[in-house]
Write an enzyme that holds these catalytic residues in place. Structure first.
Site, PDB file in Angstrom:
ATOM      1  N   GLU A  86       0.847  -1.196   0.000  1.00  0.00           N
ATOM      2  CA  GLU A  86       0.000   0.000   0.000  1.00  0.00           C
ATOM      3  C   GLU A  86       0.881   1.243   0.000  1.00  0.00           C
ATOM      4  O   GLU A  86       1.903   1.289   0.665  1.00  0.00           O
ATOM      5  CB  GLU A  86      -0.888  -0.007   1.261  1.00  0.00           C
ATOM      6  CG  GLU A  86      -1.826   1.189   1.323  1.00  0.00           C
ATOM      7  CD  GLU A  86      -2.795   1.142   2.525  1.00  0.00           C
ATOM      8  OE1 GLU A  86      -2.459   0.520   3.549  1.00  0.00           O
ATOM      9  OE2 GLU A  86      -3.876   1.745   2.404  1.00  0.00           O
ATOM     10  N   LYS A 118      -9.597   1.623  -2.569  1.00  0.00           N
ATOM     11  CA  LYS A 118      -9.868   1.201  -1.182  1.00  0.00           C
ATOM     12  C   LYS A 118     -11.303   1.596  -0.828  1.00  0.00           C
ATOM     13  O   LYS A 118     -11.671   2.774  -0.913  1.00  0.00           O
ATOM     14  CB  LYS A 118      -8.859   1.881  -0.259  1.00  0.00           C
ATOM     15  CG  LYS A 118      -8.870   1.426   1.186  1.00  0.00           C
ATOM     16  CD  LYS A 118      -7.705   2.112   1.932  1.00  0.00           C
ATOM     17  CE  LYS A 118      -7.454   1.569   3.299  1.00  0.00           C
ATOM     18  NZ  LYS A 118      -6.218   2.134   3.894  1.00  0.00           N
ATOM     19  N   CYS A 135      -5.787  -3.008   2.577  1.00  0.00           N
ATOM     20  CA  CYS A 135      -5.576  -2.803   4.010  1.00  0.00           C
ATOM     21  C   CYS A 135      -6.841  -2.857   4.859  1.00  0.00           C
ATOM     22  O   CYS A 135      -7.330  -3.928   5.171  1.00  0.00           O
ATOM     23  CB  CYS A 135      -4.814  -1.497   4.225  1.00  0.00           C
ATOM     24  SG  CYS A 135      -3.892  -1.506   5.777  1.00  0.00           S
TER      25      CYS A 135
END
Ligand SMILES: NC(=O)CC(=O)C(=O)O
Length: 305
Positions: free
Chosen positions: A57, A141, A182
């Protein structure tokens, strides 16, 4: 998401680049990431070369909401539409495409701050490249990392970022791969839906920290792997205590029985894992939860319109 049935699943090697030295200079970050992808592609001695390489990331910029607008690049990708790399405004996309082509590997390009040229919003975005260097999939994301643990860590991605609005996976010649980034790992629905749509392996570039990392990094990955009987993997940046955000590291690959196949420590390194479809089959045959669900008792929350 395109849905090719039945998806192919053959053995392959996955490489995770736990990248270090991510500093303020984007060109240096890109140069270093490129060099590490080349190293990863050369593989372990006497072993099969990796078919797919993963970056972490936020690999081209420091991680923090103040940095995202400064480092954001316009990508301009529309799913299902061919993308002309030569016309891309994104230097990161160009580098990732070139190195995928040079190494003839699939490349999950970690994530970068992305500015959408149509709405001006900024996203935390993962792009994926085929061995021919084509940009074939993009994941923004979905769940933004907004947490507040007093005395430990406060982080608010939503200060500058917007959450993505789609779930994404892609097909290779060896597996169907689902994507997340994440904090997305904390929302089991995303992984569950990807698994029900035929993904064999879920890959989430991520950057947990010194508070949540020791508590949840391994637990969540093993949980997602066992719940869904898939391979699950997260690729972190290396830990840098001089940076504003201290990443946990410990990039890992977990098999469908919840066994950790490979794990990094906190330093810059490359780890490899052999993905064996046999484990996928035996996990599902031995513990047949995929056929034992009781939708007469509870609703199937993975069903989406
Ligand atoms: N950095 C993240 O998005 C998530 C994280 O660190 C956590 O969930 O903990």
């Amino acid at each position: 998401m395109p849905f090719k049935v039945p998806p192919t699943f053959k053995s392959f090697t996955l490489a995770l680049v736990q990248l270090g030295n991510i500093g303020a200079n984007k060109s240096d970050n890109l140069r270093h990431a490129r060099a590490m992808v080349l190293t990863a592609a050369s593989g372990r001695a006497d072993q099969q070369k990796p078919s797919i390489i993963v970056l972490p990331e936020c690999f081209n910029s420091p991680y923090g909401h103040v940095h995202f607008p400064v480092y954001a690049e316009e990508i301009g990708y529309t799913p299902g539409t061919p993308y002309d790399i030569a016309k891309s405004k994104s230097e990161s996309v160009k580098m990732l495409s070139e190195v995928a082509k040079e190494t003839k590997s699939w490349l999950i390009g970690g994530s970068i701050p992305e500015k959408d040229d149509t709405d001006g919003k900024i996203y935390n975005t993962c792009t994926v490249y085929s061995p021919a260097g084509e940009l074939i999939c993009m994941h923004r994301k979905v769940h933004l990392f907004d947490i507040d643990i007093p005395g430990k860590i406060t982080f608010k991605e939503s200060e500058t970022l917007t959450g993505g609005k789609s779930m994404n996976f892609f097909d290779t010649e060896f597996a169907r791969i689902g994507l997340g980034i994440c904090y997305d790992v904390r929302f089991p629905e995303l992984a569950m839906i990807a698994a029900r749509r035929g993904c064999h392996v879920l890959v989430y570039p991520g950057a947990f920290n010194l508070t949540t990392g020791p508590l949840h990094w391994e637990l969540l990955q093993r949980g997602r792997a066992v719940d869904n009987q898939v391979f699950f993997s997260m690729c972190s940046p290396a830990r840098d205590l001089t940076a504003g955000y201290h990443a946990w590291g410990h990039s890992m690959v977990v098999n469908p029985m919840g066994l950790i196949l490979s794990e990094a420590n906190e330093d810059e390194t490359i780890i490899y894992a052999d993905i064996d479809p046999e484990t996928f089959k035996t996990a599902r045959a031995g513990v047949p939860v995929t056929t034992q669900r009781r939708f007469d008792v509870y609703p199937d929350v993975s069903v989406v319109a």
